[in-house]
Design a protein around this motif. Structure first.
Motif, mmCIF file in Angstrom:
data_model
loop_
_atom_site.group_PDB
_atom_site.id
_atom_site.type_symbol
_atom_site.label_atom_id
_atom_site.label_comp_id
_atom_site.label_asym_id
_atom_site.label_seq_id
_atom_site.Cartn_x
_atom_site.Cartn_y
_atom_site.Cartn_z
ATOM 1 N N ASP A 1 -8.189 -8.600 1.524
ATOM 2 C CA ASP A 1 -6.795 -8.172 1.544
ATOM 3 C C ASP A 1 -6.396 -7.841 0.112
ATOM 4 O O ASP A 1 -6.795 -8.524 -0.832
ATOM 5 C CB ASP A 1 -5.898 -9.285 2.077
ATOM 6 N N PHE A 2 -5.604 -6.808 -0.063
ATOM 7 C CA PHE A 2 -5.173 -6.421 -1.397
ATOM 8 C C PHE A 2 -3.705 -6.020 -1.352
ATOM 9 O O PHE A 2 -3.244 -5.421 -0.385
ATOM 10 C CB PHE A 2 -6.046 -5.291 -1.950
ATOM 11 N N PRO A 3 -2.975 -6.365 -2.408
ATOM 12 C CA PRO A 3 -1.541 -6.067 -2.428
ATOM 13 C C PRO A 3 -1.264 -4.651 -2.937
ATOM 14 O O PRO A 3 -2.073 -4.061 -3.645
ATOM 15 C CB PRO A 3 -1.001 -7.097 -3.425
ATOM 16 N N GLN A 4 -0.092 -4.135 -2.597
ATOM 17 C CA GLN A 4 0.339 -2.858 -3.162
ATOM 18 C C GLN A 4 0.788 -3.045 -4.605
ATOM 19 O O GLN A 4 0.680 -2.122 -5.406
ATOM 20 C CB GLN A 4 1.482 -2.260 -2.346
ATOM 21 N N THR A 5 1.282 -4.237 -4.926
ATOM 22 C CA THR A 5 1.695 -4.557 -6.290
ATOM 23 C C THR A 5 0.889 -5.750 -6.758
ATOM 24 O O THR A 5 0.841 -6.780 -6.090
ATOM 25 C CB THR A 5 3.196 -4.890 -6.347
ATOM 26 N N LEU A 6 0.246 -5.615 -7.914
ATOM 27 C CA LEU A 6 -0.559 -6.685 -8.487
ATOM 28 C C LEU A 6 0.134 -7.172 -9.751
ATOM 29 O O LEU A 6 0.371 -6.399 -10.680
ATOM 30 C CB LEU A 6 -1.955 -6.154 -8.824
ATOM 31 N N ASN A 7 0.491 -8.456 -9.783
ATOM 32 C CA ASN A 7 1.176 -9.028 -10.933
ATOM 33 C C ASN A 7 0.138 -9.677 -11.847
ATOM 34 O O ASN A 7 -0.397 -10.743 -11.530
ATOM 35 C CB ASN A 7 2.228 -10.039 -10.489
ATOM 36 N N LEU A 8 -0.134 -9.045 -12.982
ATOM 37 C CA LEU A 8 -1.156 -9.550 -13.898
ATOM 38 C C LEU A 8 -0.769 -10.854 -14.577
ATOM 39 O O LEU A 8 -1.640 -11.590 -15.023
ATOM 40 C CB LEU A 8 -1.470 -8.498 -14.963
ATOM 41 N N SER A 9 0.520 -11.164 -14.670
ATOM 42 C CA SER A 9 0.926 -12.409 -15.341
ATOM 43 C C SER A 9 0.424 -13.627 -14.575
ATOM 44 O O SER A 9 0.274 -14.703 -15.149
ATOM 45 C CB SER A 9 2.441 -12.471 -15.522
ATOM 46 N N GLN A 10 0.141 -13.472 -13.288
ATOM 47 C CA GLN A 10 -0.429 -14.575 -12.513
ATOM 48 C C GLN A 10 -1.887 -14.795 -12.867
ATOM 49 O O GLN A 10 -2.424 -15.877 -12.696
ATOM 50 C CB GLN A 10 -0.288 -14.304 -11.019
ATOM 51 N N LEU A 11 -2.562 -13.752 -13.350
ATOM 52 C CA LEU A 11 -3.966 -13.838 -13.720
ATOM 53 C C LEU A 11 -4.164 -14.068 -15.212
ATOM 54 O O LEU A 11 -5.132 -14.703 -15.626
ATOM 55 C CB LEU A 11 -4.694 -12.544 -13.312
ATOM 56 N N TRP B 1 0.738 3.188 4.788
ATOM 57 C CA TRP B 1 0.157 2.029 4.114
ATOM 58 C C TRP B 1 -0.722 1.241 5.082
ATOM 59 O O TRP B 1 -1.774 0.732 4.721
ATOM 60 C CB TRP B 1 1.243 1.140 3.510
ATOM 61 N N GLU B 2 -0.323 1.158 6.341
ATOM 62 C CA GLU B 2 -1.103 0.434 7.337
ATOM 63 C C GLU B 2 -2.484 1.056 7.494
ATOM 64 O O GLU B 2 -3.472 0.347 7.672
ATOM 65 C CB GLU B 2 -0.362 0.389 8.676
ATOM 66 N N ASP B 3 -2.566 2.379 7.424
ATOM 67 C CA ASP B 3 -3.864 3.053 7.491
ATOM 68 C C ASP B 3 -4.727 2.683 6.284
ATOM 69 O O ASP B 3 -5.929 2.451 6.415
ATOM 70 C CB ASP B 3 -3.696 4.571 7.524
ATOM 71 N N VAL B 4 -4.119 2.644 5.126
ATOM 72 C CA VAL B 4 -4.844 2.328 3.891
ATOM 73 C C VAL B 4 -5.385 0.902 3.935
ATOM 74 O O VAL B 4 -6.533 0.644 3.590
ATOM 75 C CB VAL B 4 -3.930 2.493 2.656
ATOM 76 N N ALA B 5 -4.563 -0.022 4.369
ATOM 77 C CA ALA B 5 -4.913 -1.446 4.333
ATOM 78 C C ALA B 5 -5.753 -1.896 5.522
ATOM 79 O O ALA B 5 -6.204 -3.042 5.551
ATOM 80 C CB ALA B 5 -3.633 -2.283 4.271
ATOM 81 N N ASP B 6 -6.013 -1.025 6.487
ATOM 82 C CA ASP B 6 -6.731 -1.393 7.702
ATOM 83 C C ASP B 6 -8.215 -1.625 7.420
ATOM 84 O O ASP B 6 -9.016 -0.703 7.448
ATOM 85 C CB ASP B 6 -6.569 -0.300 8.765
ATOM 86 N N ASN B 7 -8.571 -2.868 7.150
ATOM 87 C CA ASN B 7 -9.967 -3.198 6.892
ATOM 88 C C ASN B 7 -10.735 -3.491 8.172
ATOM 89 O O ASN B 7 -11.915 -3.776 8.129
ATOM 90 C CB ASN B 7 -10.069 -4.387 5.940
#
Length: 114
Positions: free
Chosen positions: A15-25, A77-83
């Motif tokens: 699973d991957f987010p549309q927004t990735l917050n680098l401050s968490q990493l 987005w659902e098409d993109v995220a459909d793994n």
């Protein structure tokens, strides 16, 4: 992909987010630290030697477009995220200005203009 007497594909869903917050990493980052998903490459097939790749790109108008061989088709987005039907191979995130500032958080990469 894993190599053992040839190649085999790791089929674990990601699973991957549309927004990735680098401050968490990377807690020492300051300022804007959010990256926006701008592209995904999917691979359909059993090994790295065979299969089919498709790409999904977010346009400047923030709409998703699927590129499959010579055909470009608007999608959701659902098409993109459909793994379930496709397996993500590469994720591309585009970032804010802090990635363009030499030396910011140890980053000296110049991001390409959109």
């Amino acid at each position: 992909f894993v190599y053992s007497q040839g190649t085999s594909k790791i089929k674990s869903p990601v699973d991957f987010p549309q927004t990735l917050n680098l401050s968490q990493l990377i807690p020492q980052l300051q300022g804007t630290t959010e990256l926006q998903l701008s592209g995904v490459v999917h691979h359909a097939g059993e090994t790295s030697n065979s299969g089919h790749y498709t790409a999904y790109v977010r346009s400047r108008s923030r709409e998703w477009v699927e590129f499959n061989d010579g055909v470009a088709t608007p999608c959701s987005w659902e098409d993109v995220a459909d793994n379930g039907n496709r397996q993500s191979y590469l994720l591309f995130y585009s970032g804010p200005n802090f990635l363009r500032e030499p030396g910011a958080a140890g980053v000296s990469v110049r991001a390409a203009s959109a």
